[in-house]
Design a protein around this motif. Structure first.
Motif, mmCIF file in Angstrom:
data_model
loop_
_atom_site.group_PDB
_atom_site.id
_atom_site.type_symbol
_atom_site.label_atom_id
_atom_site.label_comp_id
_atom_site.label_asym_id
_atom_site.label_seq_id
_atom_site.Cartn_x
_atom_site.Cartn_y
_atom_site.Cartn_z
ATOM 1 N N VAL A 5 1.678 -0.768 17.092
ATOM 2 C CA VAL A 5 2.123 -2.038 17.662
ATOM 3 C C VAL A 5 0.997 -3.058 17.540
ATOM 4 C CG1 VAL A 5 3.031 -3.202 19.709
ATOM 5 C CG2 VAL A 5 3.562 -0.785 19.313
ATOM 6 N N ILE A 6 1.320 -4.219 16.972
ATOM 7 C CA ILE A 6 0.339 -5.297 16.829
ATOM 8 C C ILE A 6 0.804 -6.479 17.675
ATOM 9 C CG2 ILE A 6 -1.026 -6.662 15.232
ATOM 10 C CD1 ILE A 6 -1.081 -3.633 14.678
ATOM 11 N N LEU A 7 -0.040 -6.880 18.616
ATOM 12 C CA LEU A 7 0.226 -8.056 19.439
ATOM 13 C C LEU A 7 -0.533 -9.227 18.826
ATOM 14 C CD1 LEU A 7 -0.320 -6.485 22.991
ATOM 15 C CD2 LEU A 7 1.809 -6.614 21.673
ATOM 16 N N PHE A 8 0.200 -10.225 18.350
ATOM 17 C CA PHE A 8 -0.409 -11.365 17.677
ATOM 18 C C PHE A 8 -0.431 -12.600 18.568
ATOM 19 C CE2 PHE A 8 0.762 -9.281 13.573
ATOM 20 C CZ PHE A 8 -0.445 -9.439 12.908
ATOM 21 N N ASP A 9 -1.567 -13.246 18.631
ATOM 22 C CA ASP A 9 -1.622 -14.620 19.097
ATOM 23 C C ASP A 9 -0.991 -15.489 17.999
ATOM 24 O OD1 ASP A 9 -2.573 -16.942 20.616
ATOM 25 O OD2 ASP A 9 -4.046 -17.157 19.017
ATOM 26 N N VAL A 10 -0.660 -16.753 18.337
ATOM 27 C CA VAL A 10 -0.047 -17.643 17.348
ATOM 28 C C VAL A 10 -1.033 -18.667 16.814
ATOM 29 C CG1 VAL A 10 1.753 -19.371 16.935
ATOM 30 C CG2 VAL A 10 2.266 -17.354 18.316
ATOM 31 N N ASP A 11 -1.491 -19.561 17.688
ATOM 32 C CA ASP A 11 -2.271 -20.709 17.234
ATOM 33 C C ASP A 11 -3.665 -20.326 16.772
ATOM 34 O OD1 ASP A 11 -0.320 -22.724 17.569
ATOM 35 O OD2 ASP A 11 -0.598 -22.588 19.729
#
Length: 232
Positions: A5-11
């Motif tokens: 599972v990869i939790l990505f920030d956006v900006d």
């Protein structure tokens, strides 16, 4: 595979916020009769925004109040008659129309198709939903976990607890948080006890006590980390 599972920030992780912000500000200034506004107020806005986003991370302001307060402070002296609430609303609308991806973001997410990919962001819900929905990443993420919607923010443990509950996760060793902010993404992941990856394309020096598990300067480097092939 080391991480499932990869939790990505956006900006400034998957999307170029500098370009997004500049375009949205210019369009908003122009709409409010201030065509040179970006040049006149840009540097001052950046200083105000930096302080307020740090206040948000540390729980001193809500994101709703931040959206208005930044422009109230910006125009308090030179443009006291300007409707800062209307300006803030228009700015958010313009932000939502700007879609500018970080180089390599689409290819990376495509090559991580065997993983569960999730967004976890402190941004405004309407803006992040619109931008991701209009981008090539629109069908990429299992969940968009947005602080404004869930009531928790990075770096607090609660937003990660919410994510684990929402996704039905129990094994922290298989989850990786990826983001550009040491104080938000990396500190949040560290506090919760999951591995973290600092996306640092400008090779900024880390003068904080916050230490990521990994550090990368290009998004493509994440593949080796996820697959357990990294050499750091």
């Amino acid at each position: 595979m080391k991480y499932d599972v990869i939790l990505f920030d956006v900006d400034d992780t998957l999307m170029d916020f500098k370009m997004t912000e500049e375009n949205a500000l210019q369009n908003t200034f122009t709409a409010f009769g201030l065509p040179t506004g970006l040049a006149d107020y840009g540097a001052q806005y950046q200083e105000i925004s930096k302080v307020l986003w740090r206040d948000l991370e540390e729980g001193r302001i809500t994101i709703a109040d931040l959206g208005v307060e930044r422009f109230r402070r910006l125009f308090a002296v030179d443009q006291p008659e300007l409707d800062t609430k209307a300006f803030g609303h228009a700015y958010l609308e313009n932000l939502g129309k700007e879609v500018h991806l970080i180089p390599g973001a689409v290819e990376l997410c495509s090559r991580l198709s065997d993983c569960r990919l999730v967004v976890i962001t402190n941004g405004f819900a309407s803006v992040q939903t619109a931008r991701i929905g209009a981008s090539p990443l629109c069908h990429t993420f299992e969940e968009l976990i947005i602080s404004e919607q869930v009531g928790y923010k990075k770096p607090d443990r609660e937003i990660f607890e919410y994510a684990f509950s929402k996704l039905g996760l129990t094994d922290k060793t298989k989850v990786l948080m990826v983001g550009d902010s040491l104080t938000s993404d990396i500190q949040g992941g560290n506090r919760f006890g999951i591995d973290t990856c600092w996306f640092n394309p400008l090779q900024k020096e880390n003068h904080l006590e916050i230490q990521p598990t990994y550090e990368i300067k290009e998004l493509g480097e994440l593949l080796a980390i996820v697959n357990g092939e990294e050499r750091f």
